[in-house]
Write a protein that holds these residues in place. Structure first.
Motif, PDB file in Angstrom:
ATOM      1  N   TYR A 230     -39.575 -55.037 -35.126  1.00  0.00           N
ATOM      2  CA  TYR A 230     -40.288 -55.783 -34.075  1.00  0.00           C
ATOM      3  C   TYR A 230     -41.782 -55.455 -34.035  1.00  0.00           C
ATOM      4  CZ  TYR A 230     -41.510 -57.414 -29.363  1.00  0.00           C
ATOM      5  OH  TYR A 230     -42.113 -58.026 -28.294  1.00  0.00           O
ATOM      6  N   HIS A 244     -36.553 -63.997 -28.464  1.00  0.00           N
ATOM      7  CA  HIS A 244     -36.298 -65.312 -27.830  1.00  0.00           C
ATOM      8  C   HIS A 244     -35.370 -65.175 -26.615  1.00  0.00           C
ATOM      9  CE1 HIS A 244     -38.178 -68.154 -30.766  1.00  0.00           C
ATOM     10  NE2 HIS A 244     -38.182 -67.032 -31.448  1.00  0.00           N
ATOM     11  N   SER A 246     -36.452 -64.688 -23.560  1.00  0.00           N
ATOM     12  CA  SER A 246     -37.143 -64.969 -22.289  1.00  0.00           C
ATOM     13  C   SER A 246     -36.491 -66.076 -21.445  1.00  0.00           C
ATOM     14  CB  SER A 246     -38.631 -65.270 -22.539  1.00  0.00           C
ATOM     15  OG  SER A 246     -38.786 -66.278 -23.504  1.00  0.00           O
ATOM     16  N   LEU A 285     -40.308 -55.047 -22.178  1.00  0.00           N
ATOM     17  CA  LEU A 285     -39.463 -55.170 -20.977  1.00  0.00           C
ATOM     18  C   LEU A 285     -40.156 -54.481 -19.798  1.00  0.00           C
ATOM     19  CD1 LEU A 285     -35.874 -54.518 -22.430  1.00  0.00           C
ATOM     20  CD2 LEU A 285     -37.049 -56.705 -22.141  1.00  0.00           C
ATOM     21  N   ARG A 288     -42.684 -56.683 -18.323  1.00  0.00           N
ATOM     22  CA  ARG A 288     -42.019 -57.640 -17.432  1.00  0.00           C
ATOM     23  C   ARG A 288     -41.890 -57.044 -16.031  1.00  0.00           C
ATOM     24  NH1 ARG A 288     -36.729 -58.460 -16.016  1.00  0.00           N
ATOM     25  NH2 ARG A 288     -36.115 -60.613 -15.601  1.00  0.00           N
ATOM     26  N   ASN A 350     -45.625 -65.266 -28.128  1.00  0.00           N
ATOM     27  CA  ASN A 350     -46.564 -64.523 -27.276  1.00  0.00           C
ATOM     28  C   ASN A 350     -47.988 -64.493 -27.832  1.00  0.00           C
ATOM     29  OD1 ASN A 350     -47.233 -62.690 -25.015  1.00  0.00           O
ATOM     30  ND2 ASN A 350     -47.531 -61.204 -26.665  1.00  0.00           N
ATOM     31  N   MET A 354     -51.489 -66.044 -25.971  1.00  0.00           N
ATOM     32  CA  MET A 354     -52.774 -65.380 -25.746  1.00  0.00           C
ATOM     33  C   MET A 354     -53.921 -66.185 -26.364  1.00  0.00           C
ATOM     34  SD  MET A 354     -52.025 -61.307 -25.896  1.00  0.00           S
ATOM     35  CE  MET A 354     -51.258 -61.130 -27.472  1.00  0.00           C
ATOM     36  N   ASP A 381     -39.004 -70.576 -20.067  1.00  0.00           N
ATOM     37  CA  ASP A 381     -38.976 -69.248 -19.443  1.00  0.00           C
ATOM     38  C   ASP A 381     -39.991 -69.131 -18.309  1.00  0.00           C
ATOM     39  OD1 ASP A 381     -41.550 -68.718 -20.574  1.00  0.00           O
ATOM     40  OD2 ASP A 381     -40.683 -67.786 -22.348  1.00  0.00           O
ATOM     41  N   ALA A 382     -40.508 -70.284 -17.832  1.00  0.00           N
ATOM     42  CA  ALA A 382     -41.588 -70.256 -16.828  1.00  0.00           C
ATOM     43  C   ALA A 382     -41.236 -69.310 -15.679  1.00  0.00           C
ATOM     44  CB  ALA A 382     -41.831 -71.656 -16.293  1.00  0.00           C
ATOM     45  N   ASP A 383     -42.061 -68.307 -15.526  1.00  0.00           N
ATOM     46  CA  ASP A 383     -41.797 -67.279 -14.526  1.00  0.00           C
ATOM     47  C   ASP A 383     -43.123 -66.934 -13.857  1.00  0.00           C
ATOM     48  OD1 ASP A 383     -40.240 -64.903 -13.425  1.00  0.00           O
ATOM     49  OD2 ASP A 383     -41.919 -63.923 -14.431  1.00  0.00           O
ATOM     50  N   ALA A 386     -44.709 -63.281 -14.798  1.00  0.00           N
ATOM     51  CA  ALA A 386     -45.146 -63.085 -16.184  1.00  0.00           C
ATOM     52  C   ALA A 386     -46.211 -64.104 -16.569  1.00  0.00           C
ATOM     53  CB  ALA A 386     -43.954 -63.210 -17.127  1.00  0.00           C
ATOM     54  N   SER A 394     -55.445 -62.946 -19.939  1.00  0.00           N
ATOM     55  CA  SER A 394     -56.236 -63.665 -20.938  1.00  0.00           C
ATOM     56  C   SER A 394     -57.580 -64.112 -20.394  1.00  0.00           C
ATOM     57  CB  SER A 394     -55.462 -64.901 -21.419  1.00  0.00           C
ATOM     58  OG  SER A 394     -54.215 -64.523 -21.937  1.00  0.00           O
TER      59      SER A 394
HETATM   60  C1  LIG Z   1     -50.626 -66.808 -20.992  1.00  0.00           C
HETATM   61  C2  LIG Z   1     -49.241 -66.211 -21.024  1.00  0.00           C
HETATM   62  C3  LIG Z   1     -48.224 -66.782 -20.268  1.00  0.00           C
HETATM   63  C4  LIG Z   1     -46.939 -66.244 -20.278  1.00  0.00           C
HETATM   64  N1  LIG Z   1     -45.952 -66.823 -19.515  1.00  0.00           N
HETATM   65  C5  LIG Z   1     -44.717 -66.284 -19.479  1.00  0.00           C
HETATM   66  C6  LIG Z   1     -43.698 -66.851 -18.683  1.00  0.00           C
HETATM   67  O1  LIG Z   1     -43.890 -67.825 -17.946  1.00  0.00           O
HETATM   68  N2  LIG Z   1     -42.449 -66.287 -18.732  1.00  0.00           N
HETATM   69  C7  LIG Z   1     -42.187 -65.192 -19.510  1.00  0.00           C
HETATM   70  O2  LIG Z   1     -41.043 -64.720 -19.528  1.00  0.00           O
HETATM   71  N3  LIG Z   1     -43.145 -64.616 -20.263  1.00  0.00           N
HETATM   72  C8  LIG Z   1     -44.396 -65.129 -20.278  1.00  0.00           C
HETATM   73  N4  LIG Z   1     -45.357 -64.554 -21.068  1.00  0.00           N
HETATM   74  C9  LIG Z   1     -45.049 -63.312 -21.789  1.00  0.00           C
HETATM   75  C10 LIG Z   1     -44.519 -63.486 -23.233  1.00  0.00           C
HETATM   76  O3  LIG Z   1     -45.348 -64.346 -23.945  1.00  0.00           O
HETATM   77  C11 LIG Z   1     -43.087 -63.994 -23.285  1.00  0.00           C
HETATM   78  O4  LIG Z   1     -42.257 -63.236 -22.452  1.00  0.00           O
HETATM   79  C12 LIG Z   1     -42.531 -63.896 -24.719  1.00  0.00           C
HETATM   80  O5  LIG Z   1     -43.328 -64.635 -25.608  1.00  0.00           O
HETATM   81  C13 LIG Z   1     -41.109 -64.418 -24.750  1.00  0.00           C
HETATM   82  O6  LIG Z   1     -40.583 -64.409 -26.035  1.00  0.00           O
HETATM   83  P1  LIG Z   1     -39.422 -63.407 -26.452  1.00  0.00           P
HETATM   84  O7  LIG Z   1     -38.314 -63.490 -25.474  1.00  0.00           O
HETATM   85  O8  LIG Z   1     -39.107 -63.640 -27.859  1.00  0.00           O
HETATM   86  O9  LIG Z   1     -40.151 -62.007 -26.236  1.00  0.00           O
HETATM   87  P2  LIG Z   1     -39.917 -60.565 -26.841  1.00  0.00           P
HETATM   88  O10 LIG Z   1     -41.151 -60.211 -27.577  1.00  0.00           O
HETATM   89  O11 LIG Z   1     -38.642 -60.429 -27.548  1.00  0.00           O
HETATM   90  O12 LIG Z   1     -39.913 -59.647 -25.519  1.00  0.00           O
HETATM   91  C14 LIG Z   1     -38.704 -59.357 -24.811  1.00  0.00           C
HETATM   92  C15 LIG Z   1     -38.837 -59.743 -23.377  1.00  0.00           C
HETATM   93  O13 LIG Z   1     -39.840 -58.958 -22.735  1.00  0.00           O
HETATM   94  C16 LIG Z   1     -40.486 -59.734 -21.738  1.00  0.00           C
HETATM   95  N5  LIG Z   1     -41.907 -59.828 -22.086  1.00  0.00           N
HETATM   96  C17 LIG Z   1     -42.440 -59.815 -23.310  1.00  0.00           C
HETATM   97  N6  LIG Z   1     -43.784 -59.864 -23.240  1.00  0.00           N
HETATM   98  C18 LIG Z   1     -44.088 -59.915 -21.938  1.00  0.00           C
HETATM   99  C19 LIG Z   1     -45.304 -59.987 -21.213  1.00  0.00           C
HETATM  100  N7  LIG Z   1     -46.484 -59.992 -21.829  1.00  0.00           N
HETATM  101  N8  LIG Z   1     -45.263 -60.068 -19.875  1.00  0.00           N
HETATM  102  C20 LIG Z   1     -44.075 -60.042 -19.226  1.00  0.00           C
HETATM  103  N9  LIG Z   1     -42.891 -59.979 -19.859  1.00  0.00           N
HETATM  104  C21 LIG Z   1     -42.899 -59.907 -21.191  1.00  0.00           C
HETATM  105  C22 LIG Z   1     -39.851 -61.109 -21.747  1.00  0.00           C
HETATM  106  O14 LIG Z   1     -38.868 -61.142 -20.757  1.00  0.00           O
HETATM  107  C23 LIG Z   1     -39.249 -61.179 -23.139  1.00  0.00           C
HETATM  108  O15 LIG Z   1     -38.150 -62.043 -23.223  1.00  0.00           O
HETATM  109  C24 LIG Z   1     -46.670 -65.086 -21.059  1.00  0.00           C
HETATM  110  C25 LIG Z   1     -47.702 -64.524 -21.832  1.00  0.00           C
HETATM  111  C26 LIG Z   1     -48.968 -65.075 -21.805  1.00  0.00           C
HETATM  112  C27 LIG Z   1     -50.045 -64.451 -22.648  1.00  0.00           C
END
Ligand SMILES: Cc1cc2nc3c(=O)[nH]c(=O)nc-3n(C[C@H](O)[C@H](O)[C@H](O)COP(=O)(O)OP(=O)(O)OC[C@H]3O[C@@H](n4cnc5c(N)ncnc54)[C@H](O)[C@@H]3O)c2cc1C
Length: 498
Positions: A230, A244, A246, A285, A288, A350, A354, A381-383, A386, A394
């Motif tokens: 990772y 994936h 989220s 995590l 988050r 992610n 950014m 995943d709109a939250d 986060a 950003s």
């Molecule tokens: C501008 C912007 C907007 C974002 N909007 C959201 C959103 O609406 N909902 C959302 O879940 N995440 C958001 N993120 C954080 C992050 O981009 C996503 O959680 C991530 O891309 C989800 O893909 P993944 O599950 O494969 O993540 P992985 O890389 O596998 O990460 C595992 C889990 O960790 C959490 N996570 C990871 N990165 C972040 C982070 N930076 N902040 C908070 N939690 C994180 C998520 O729950 C994610 O599923 C945002 C980031 C940015 C820069």
């Protein structure tokens, strides 16, 4: 232990699962019978605050939850309408004397829950709220003086210490509900799981699916096949490097304690880069939890910048530029490919989130809230926590944010994180045949070379809507007088990018 209640309701919201569910476990331990309920809010479902991807994902998750309940001889009480009216009505019909739910830190959700709680208590229904969607609640990891952390690194340190000392194992809600779930006749009338189209949302097979079994499979496959790599792969959108998970964590089809326990377990015995891979994923995590506690402890971030100096930022108001950004027509391939990914799949990598957020707020100098709202409408995943945290990071307006003078160069980002342009090509067929050096910046192609490739800038793909070098100067001129003044007090150096 004798049950306190003959019948209780568990009001599910962002916790659409039977395993590792704190409210469900507590209800089952305190009651002879448990009714699982979900209330559809037609006003929200038809509003522009939600989009098709998250609606589809939630409806999938509801259908799979209902299947799981039916397999156990029960059902989901699916209602539609005003939360208070529906839940008070259900409590009366089912003879329930208690309602259990898991808290949600979004300001609107808090107001809704207070209203519902007051209504039920007026009917002598006991209401109990639990912390479930985060590993540590908003007041569990605080600074020694009792105030919330606003910088990630010391928060993470404290989080890890507490996790080591007092790990929170996955809750045994599945064990607790055995022989406790209400039968279908106690539940009475219940709606069919609606179709997204019923609320004006168009389905797509490309949107993320939701469901508890799928969520567990996704976690297991990720940790087994990709978790160890990772740290190395998470920044390259062409690679399946991230989990994936989220959309699943958003709908709550998997519990956060389950995820943490699984990665801690996978980390055990791992060495070198593999160990770093799992540590880095755990860090995400924790990000988050970090943003959740920011939203809970500083709820004003929901409407405006955390750094209040940023209220004075003089953003531009170009509808054309905003629309070009939304549609993936900025002329910067990495930005456009990212927006196509969002618009098509209801999810964005992610690193790309950014990049597009920096582009909107710095290169285009538009208000971060425009991008935040667009993401809210288009992400599965709109939250609030986060998304707001990511946008404020950003746009340099948030807690522990990127410094205002950090303006991502979209071409350099593209060359670094999508070196051969595989991701861009997969999203933008018009650029498929371009050589690697030009796929990041098609305007560098000499006219003859472009012609030989059958490619014409402006016809097959837009010309850049801004010149990055000039846009950067414009951004610095706008941001420096506002955010370049005396720095805010900090408790530690800035943290790495989330
Ligand atoms: C501008 C912007 C907007 C974002 N909007 C959201 C959103 O609406 N909902 C959302 O879940 N995440 C958001 N993120 C954080 C992050 O981009 C996503 O959680 C991530 O891309 C989800 O893909 P993944 O599950 O494969 O993540 P992985 O890389 O596998 O990460 C595992 C889990 O960790 C959490 N996570 C990871 N990165 C972040 C982070 N930076 N902040 C908070 N939690 C994180 C998520 O729950 C994610 O599923 C945002 C980031 C940015 C820069």
């Amino acid at each position: 232990m004798a049950a306190n209640h003959a019948t209780s309701i568990v009001w599910l919201r962002r916790d659409l699962r039977l395993s590792d569910n704190v409210a469900l476990e507590r209800a089952a331990r305190a009651s002879e019978r448990v009714v699982c309920a979900f209330v559809l809010d037609p006003v929200l479902l038809r509003s522009d605050r939600v989009g098709a991807p998250i609606v589809c994902c939630f409806f999938d998750a509801l259908a799979s939850l209902r299947d799981a309940l039916r397999e156990r001889g029960s059902d989901l009480a699916l209602l539609e309408g005003d939360f208070e009216t529906e839940l008070r009505g259900l409590a009366k019909r089912a003879g329930a004397t208690a309602l259990f739910y898991n808290v949600d830190y979004e300001p609107d959700a808090i107001a809704r829950d207070e209203r519902v709680t007051a209504g039920l208590r007026a009917d002598d229904v006991v209401v109990e709220a639990s912390v479930d969607h985060v590993y540590f609640g908003a007041t569990d990891v605080l600074k020694p003086d009792g105030s919330p952390y606003t910088v990630f690194t010391p928060y993470k340190r404290r989080w890890l210490e507490r996790c080591e000392r007092e790990p929170r194992p996955a809750t045994d809600s599945l064990g607790a509900i055995r022989r406790r779930l209400a039968t279908a006749d106690t539940i009475g009338e219940t709606l069919a799981v609606p179709k997204p189209e019923d609320y004006g949302h168009e389905r797509s097979p490309k949107f993320p699916k939701g469901g508890e079994t799928l969520a567990h499979d996704t976690l297991a496959t990720f940790l087994e096949e990709r978790g160890g790599a990772y740290a190395a792969d998470r920044n390259e959108p062409a690679k399946p490097g991230t989990s994936h998970l989220s959309p699943q964590l958003r709908a709550g089809t998997i519990g956060i304690r389950t995820c943490v326990a699984a990665v801690v377990d996978a980390r055990r015995g791992a060495r070198g880069t593999r160990a770093t891979g799992f540590d880095t994923w755990l860090s995400e995590l924790i990000w988050r939890d970090f943003y959740q506690q920011i939203l809970a402890n500083v709820p004003r971030v929901a409407d405006g910048p955390f750094d209040e100096r940023a209220r004075a930022l003089d953003y531009r108001t170009s509808r054309d530029d905003f629309e070009a950004w939304c549609a993936g027509r900025t002329g910067y391939p990495i930005v456009d490919a990212a927006m196509v990914q969002l618009n098509t799949f209801g999810w964005m990598h992610n690193r790309l989130r950014m990049i597009v957020a920096s582009f909107l707020t710095k290169d285009l100098l538009l208000d971060y809230r425009l991008g935040e709202a667009y993401f809210e409408q288009h992400l599965a995943d709109a939250d609030k926590a986060a998304n707001n945290g990511g946008w404020q990071w950003s746009s340099s307006t948030g807690t522990d944010a990127a410094p205002y003078f950090r303006v991502f160069n979209p071409v350099l980002q593209s060359e670094k994180f999508d070196p051969d342009g595989a991701f861009i090509r997969s999203m933008l067929p018009a650029l498929e045949r371009l050589p690697a050096r030009a796929v990041h910046a098609p305007w560098i192609l000499a006219p003859l070379e472009a012609e030989a490739l059958g490619f014409r800038l402006g016809r097959d793909y837009p010309e850049p809507i801004v010149d990055h070098a000039e846009a950067r100067v414009r951004a610095l001129a706008a941001y420096a007088p506002v955010l370049g003044k005396a720095a805010r007090p900090r408790e530690a150096a800035r943290s790495d990018a989330p």
